[in-house]
Design an enzyme around this catalytic site. Structure first.
Site, PDB file in Angstrom:
ATOM      1  N   HIS A   8       0.869  -1.186   0.000  1.00 37.35           N
ATOM      2  CA  HIS A   8       0.000   0.000   0.000  1.00 37.35           C
ATOM      3  C   HIS A   8       0.898   1.225   0.000  1.00 37.35           C
ATOM      4  CE1 HIS A   8      -3.801   2.059   1.878  1.00 37.35           C
ATOM      5  NE2 HIS A   8      -3.143   2.888   1.078  1.00 37.35           N
ATOM      6  N   HIS A  10       1.541   4.815  -2.432  1.00 37.68           N
ATOM      7  CA  HIS A  10       1.227   5.697  -3.545  1.00 37.68           C
ATOM      8  C   HIS A  10       2.511   6.397  -3.983  1.00 37.68           C
ATOM      9  CE1 HIS A  10      -3.167   5.334  -2.853  1.00 37.68           C
ATOM     10  NE2 HIS A  10      -2.785   5.199  -1.589  1.00 37.68           N
ATOM     11  N   GLU A 191     -11.494   3.258   5.822  1.00 37.21           N
ATOM     12  CA  GLU A 191     -10.538   4.173   6.460  1.00 37.21           C
ATOM     13  C   GLU A 191     -11.356   5.272   7.125  1.00 37.21           C
ATOM     14  OE1 GLU A 191      -6.790   7.150   5.382  1.00 37.21           O
ATOM     15  OE2 GLU A 191      -8.149   6.487   3.801  1.00 37.21           O
TER      16      GLU A 191
END
Length: 332
Positions: A8, A10, A191
Site C-alpha cells: 500500500h 502511492h 478508512e
C-alpha cells in the site's frame, strides 16, 4: 527490520518537499511556497481531504517520463533501506491525464524504474493503477482502457482518493472489466468510510485485498468474514495518525486486529506526507503499540503471503524472513 513486502504505497505520495521544489524548478512550475520549510509547514492535515488538496497540488511538478522515473527510483532506494524486498505500488493516472500529461509519460516513466528494480535495488515489483473515486465511472473506464491499450505490465486495478460519499458500488463495471482482463483488484475502504464500503469492495468489486480497512472492527460479521476468507488488510499506521483516523498511535486498532485473527500488513501509504517509510511505521508500532518480535514476524510473513506473487517467489521471501529471524535470535 525483517524483509517485507509493501502493498500500500502511492508513488505520488513519496515526493519529498525537496524533490517537489527540484521538479518545480526543472519544469518551470510556479508553486505557492518559496522553500522547503514553507512547504513542510503545510503538512498538518485535519482530515483526508485536506491532505488530498496538497497532494494533488504538488503533482503539478510531475510532467515527463523522466520525472516519474526519478520519483519511482527515489522511492525504491529508500524502500530497499527499509527492508522492502517486494513492492506493489499505486499510481493515479487520472490525476495526471486530467492536467494534460500523457498516459504514456506516466506509465513509461514508472515502468522504466520498476523494470530496473530487481537488478538495481533487489526488489521485485508490481504496478497497480488506481481509479480516483471522486471522478466519474466513465472517466475510470477510459483510464482503464488506456492502460490496457498501452500494453504496460500492470498487476491490477485499485480504488483510492476521497472515500466518504464515494462508495465502491459506483465502479462495479470498471472492476468487472479489470477482472475479465485478468487483473488483480484491490480497494481503499473502511478508512474514513464505513464498514459497508468494505462489504461493497468485496462483493461488488471483487477486491482481493482491502487497503486500510481499520473500521472493519465495527462490524463483527465483517470481521468474521475477513478472518474466514483470510482477506488481507493493508494498514498504514502513521497515515492513520496524521489523517486523524486515530488521535494517538497507542490507540491504533492494529494490535486488536491481529488478536482477532485478521490478516494485517503494515505499509507506509504516502510516506513523504505522513512522517515515515515502512521501517518508520514498524518502529513507531514497536514504541507505541507493544508490537514485539513475534508480532513483527507475523506482520512480515503476512505481507509476503498477501502479495500477488507466484509460489516460488513467496517461498524465497519467506525463507529470507526465516533466515533473518534465526539470525536475530540470541545464541545460548
Amino acid at each position: 527490520m525483517l524483509p517485507s513486502a509493501e502493498l500500500h504505497l502511492h508513488l505520488e505520495g513519496t515526493l519529498e518537499p525537496s524533490t517537489i521544489l527540484e521538479l518545480a524548478e526543472r519544469n518551470r512550475v510556479r508553486l505557492p511556497y518559496a522553500d522547503v520549510d514553507e512547504l513542510a509547514a503545510r503538512y498538518e492535515f485535519a482530515d483526508l481531504q485536506a491532505f488530498l488538496d496538497l497532494y494533488y497540488a504538488n503533482m503539478a511538478t510531475l510532467r515527463t517520463a523522466q520525472d516519474f522515473a526519478d520519483m519511482t527510483d527515489a522511492y525504491l532506494t529508500r524502500a530497499a533501506a527499509a527492508g522492502v524486498v517486494h513492492a506493489e505500488v499505486f499510481v493515479d493516472p487520472q490525476a495526471h491525464t486530467s492536467r494534460g500529461v500523457a498516459l504514456s509519460e506516466v506509465l513509461d516513466g514508472v515502468g522504466t524504474a520498476l523494470a530496473a528494480a530487481p537488478s538495481v535495488h533487489g526488489i521485485s515489483t508490481g504496478l497497480i493503477p488506481c481509479v480516483l473515486r471522486d471522478h466519474s465511472a466513465a472517466d475510470a473506464m477510459a483510464m482503464l482502457d488506456g492502460v490496457l491499450r498501452s500494453g504496460a505490465p500492470v498487476l491490477g486495478l485499485g480504488l483510492d482518493s476521497a472515500e466518504v460519499g464515494h462508495p465502491p458500488s459506483a465502479f462495479t463495471e470498471v472492476f468487472d472489466r479489470a477482472g475479465a482482463e485478468g487483473l488483480h483488484r484491490v480497494a481503499h475502504a473502511g478508512e474514513e468510510g464505513p464498514p459497508s464500503y468494505v462489504w461493497e469492495a468485496l462483493d461488488l468489486l471483487g477486491a482481493e485485498r482491502i487497503d486500510h480497512g481499520v473500521r472493519s472492527l465495527e462490524d463483527g460479521d465483517l470481521v468474521a468474514r475477513l478472518v474466514r476468507q483470510r482477506t488481507p488488510l493493508t494498514v498504514c499506521p502513521l497515515s492513520n495518525l496524521r489523517l486523524r483516523v486515530v488521535d494517538d498511535l497507542a490507540e491504533h486498532p492494529l494490535p486488536e486486529m491481529m488478536r482477532r485473527g485478521l490478516v494485517v500488513t503494515v505499509n507506509s501509504d504516502d510516506p513523504a506526507y505522513f512522517g515515515g517509510y515502512l521501517d518508520d511505521n514498524m518502529a513507531a508500532l514497536r514504541g507505541s503499540c507493544g508490537i514485539d518480535d513475534d508480532a513483527a514476524e507475523v506482520l512480515a510473513r503476512n505481507s509476503v503471503e498477501a502479495a500477488f506473487l507466484d509460489d516460488a517467489r513467496k517461498r524465497e521471501l519467506l525463507a529470507r524472513i526465516d533466515a533473518a529471524v534465526t539470525g536475530a535470535r540470541p545464541r545460548n
